[in-house]
Design a protein around this motif. Sequence first.
Motif, PDB file in Angstrom:
ATOM      1  N   VAL A 192     -79.225  37.137   6.109  1.00 34.88           N
ATOM      2  CA  VAL A 192     -79.120  36.290   4.921  1.00 34.88           C
ATOM      3  C   VAL A 192     -78.655  37.187   3.789  1.00 34.88           C
ATOM      4  CG1 VAL A 192     -80.319  34.730   3.356  1.00 34.88           C
ATOM      5  CG2 VAL A 192     -80.967  34.818   5.766  1.00 34.88           C
TER       6      VAL A 192
ATOM      7  N   GLU B  18     -83.243  28.012   0.274  1.00 31.87           N
ATOM      8  CA  GLU B  18     -83.221  27.032   1.360  1.00 31.87           C
ATOM      9  C   GLU B  18     -83.769  27.644   2.650  1.00 31.87           C
ATOM     10  OE1 GLU B  18     -79.501  25.064   1.949  1.00 31.87           O
ATOM     11  OE2 GLU B  18     -79.140  24.775  -0.185  1.00 31.87           O
ATOM     12  N   VAL B  19     -83.369  28.870   2.937  1.00 35.37           N
ATOM     13  CA  VAL B  19     -83.846  29.533   4.155  1.00 35.37           C
ATOM     14  C   VAL B  19     -85.357  29.703   4.100  1.00 35.37           C
ATOM     15  CG1 VAL B  19     -83.805  31.697   5.456  1.00 35.37           C
ATOM     16  CG2 VAL B  19     -81.663  30.685   4.658  1.00 35.37           C
TER      17      VAL B  19
ATOM     18  N   ASP C 250     -78.989  29.871  -1.219  1.00 37.45           N
ATOM     19  CA  ASP C 250     -79.093  29.993   0.241  1.00 37.45           C
ATOM     20  C   ASP C 250     -80.449  30.544   0.644  1.00 37.45           C
ATOM     21  OD1 ASP C 250     -76.458  29.211   0.162  1.00 37.45           O
ATOM     22  OD2 ASP C 250     -75.637  31.144   0.804  1.00 37.45           O
TER      23      ASP C 250
ATOM     24  N   LYS D 132     -72.178  30.745   3.373  1.00 37.23           N
ATOM     25  CA  LYS D 132     -73.284  29.789   3.263  1.00 37.23           C
ATOM     26  C   LYS D 132     -73.662  29.240   4.634  1.00 37.23           C
ATOM     27  CE  LYS D 132     -74.851  25.584   0.956  1.00 37.23           C
ATOM     28  NZ  LYS D 132     -76.079  26.224   0.432  1.00 37.23           N
TER      29      LYS D 132
ATOM     30  N   ASN E  30     -75.620  31.886   6.442  1.00 31.78           N
ATOM     31  CA  ASN E  30     -76.959  32.047   5.867  1.00 31.78           C
ATOM     32  C   ASN E  30     -77.879  30.897   6.254  1.00 31.78           C
ATOM     33  OD1 ASN E  30     -76.326  34.456   4.579  1.00 31.78           O
ATOM     34  ND2 ASN E  30     -75.851  33.493   2.629  1.00 31.78           N
ATOM     35  N   VAL E  31     -77.445  29.670   6.000  1.00 32.31           N
ATOM     36  CA  VAL E  31     -78.320  28.513   6.141  1.00 32.31           C
ATOM     37  C   VAL E  31     -78.299  27.958   7.567  1.00 32.31           C
ATOM     38  CG1 VAL E  31     -78.847  26.204   5.286  1.00 32.31           C
ATOM     39  CG2 VAL E  31     -78.053  27.970   3.697  1.00 32.31           C
TER      40      VAL E  31
ATOM     41  N   SER F 207     -79.534  30.523  10.043  1.00 35.85           N
ATOM     42  CA  SER F 207     -80.993  30.672  10.012  1.00 35.85           C
ATOM     43  C   SER F 207     -81.677  29.499  10.700  1.00 35.85           C
ATOM     44  CB  SER F 207     -81.478  30.793   8.568  1.00 35.85           C
ATOM     45  OG  SER F 207     -80.963  31.959   7.956  1.00 35.85           O
TER      46      SER F 207
ATOM     47  N   TYR G 198     -87.047  26.548   5.158  1.00 34.44           N
ATOM     48  CA  TYR G 198     -87.047  26.361   6.613  1.00 34.44           C
ATOM     49  C   TYR G 198     -88.049  27.297   7.289  1.00 34.44           C
ATOM     50  CZ  TYR G 198     -82.748  23.726   5.819  1.00 34.44           C
ATOM     51  OH  TYR G 198     -81.835  22.809   5.381  1.00 34.44           O
TER      52      TYR G 198
END
Length: 371
Positions: free
Chosen positions: A88, A164-165, A161, A102, A105-106, A109, A168
């Motif tokens: 990330v 958001e990760v 990003d 992106k 990263n997202v 992941s 999750y």
Amino acid sequence: MGKVVLVTGVARQLGAQFAERIRHEPGVDLVVGVDVLPPRPTFPSGPRPSVSGRPLADYVFAPVDLRRPAIARVLAEHAVDTVVHLNVSGTNPGAPGRATVKEINVIGSMQLLGACQQSAQVRRLVVKSTTGVYGSTSRDPAVFAERTQPKTLPPGGFAKDAAEVEGYVRGFARRRPDVAVTVLRFANLVGPVSDTPLAEYFALPVLPTVLGYDPRLQFVHEDDAVEVLRLAAIDPAPGTKQQAFDRAGTFNVAGEGVLLLSQCARRLGRPTLPMLRPALGWAAALAKQSRVSDFSPEQIDLLTHGRVVDTTALREVFGYRPSFTTPEAFADFAAGQRGGLLPPERLAAVTDRLAALLNRDPQPRDRHDRS
């Protein structure tokens, strides 16, 4: 059978350094490096070399795009029990543009977390994040703790990003309470071989700044970053002091102390160019188009308002005090840079002289006037 550690993002400097470091750890039998591109330098696989009589863990590189389901096969094939997710990042060697970064990263992941959830062998997950999730605005508190909510969520870029990760990852931790999950929010990484966007900014011959602002900055040395990752990835030895620390959770990672942007410029021996914020945005767009520096809007926010985080939990809960303070980490970074346009001593003398002239009282006073 020893531990099997999977490390993502090994094509970047931090990932490559950590993959090499964890091979020296007693009890680690295999390190699996994952990325689209191979790391530099490429670590040998096959028979274990020996350093100081201690055998190193085997190393295997798996060329996998995390956006693809193939990562689940890698976890199962090597019976991975520890995952260290370092992929990330604000930039990516295999990504030509922001949209691809992106996705890596997202989406990458999400795919990795899905594979970990389905794996019965995974027992530990370490995720590299950033203090950028707190944002940088004029309404921010003086110091961010891990539980501090940002006044404004990051509008885009790497910070969004990472936020958001982290969301999750929290969902994964609820679904798999048997897995020890550690999220490490790193301040800006610096060191002799740093390859971050902020390092590119400090490599410019003249540093553009926002007129009227001198932000407070924090740094973490890449050696401390590798050590924190190592501690998060291993199991404390029975009966040791480390057993008292719970390394699962979210932790800010930064060197103690702060530096002003002006102090950073003086230590580098580079002059600054104060600009109105809109003009700096235009200059940033030009620098990015010409590939001189990846000057993102979130970096402009940082160079305007700065950011300082509290590291009490890192010391008292995680059990680690960084070896480098923020000034020491930046000094080591500055030592590896090319010389600035002006020697640091001369630049400091000129700056101090100008400040004295500006602060001089224009109205002469009688020497006996003490009022």
